[in-house]
Design a protein around this motif. Structure first.
Motif: not given
Length: 124
Positions: A10-17
């Protein structure tokens, strides 16, 4: 023959998991290695992490050490990839793979003879 199906991209922001899963249609055997590879557009397929011989040994690319964790649930014939502290450079199609007879070089893609269809990971 063994079939592999990935999920969890999926799509996630930097720093995410994110956690990826790879479900195998049958037991891959105690001699096998299971691995995650990734391929970004215009780049070669890269070995990310692998787990071999019943979970006894794990291998990680330097770029993901300390951030990614590979694990498997043998009872469920499922391989996991926990990805933390994601970076934009982790953006790629992620593939699950199996080397049914094991591997001397677990992060080399030509050691693997069974592949999933891939799941996209996008980090922005």
């Amino acid at each position: 023959h063994v079939q592999l199906v990935e999920s969890g991209g999926g799509s996630v922001q930097a720093g995410g998991s994110l956690r990826l899963s790879c479900s195998a249609s049958e037991d891959t055997g105690s001699s096998s290695c299971m691995a995650w590879f990734r391929q970004a557009p215009g780049k070669e397929r890269e070995g990310v992490t692998a787990i071999c011989t019943g979970g006894g040994t794990t291998h990680y690319a330097d770029s993901v050490k300390g951030r990614f964790t590979i694990s498997q649930d043998n009872a469920k014939n499922t391989l996991y990839l926990q990805m933390n502290s994601l970076k934009p450079e982790d953006t790629a199609m992620y593939y699950c793979a199996a080397a049914l007879l094991g591997s001397l070089y677990p992060l080399l893609h030509n050691e693997y003879n069974v592949w999933g269809q891939g799941t996209q990971v996008t980090v922005s």
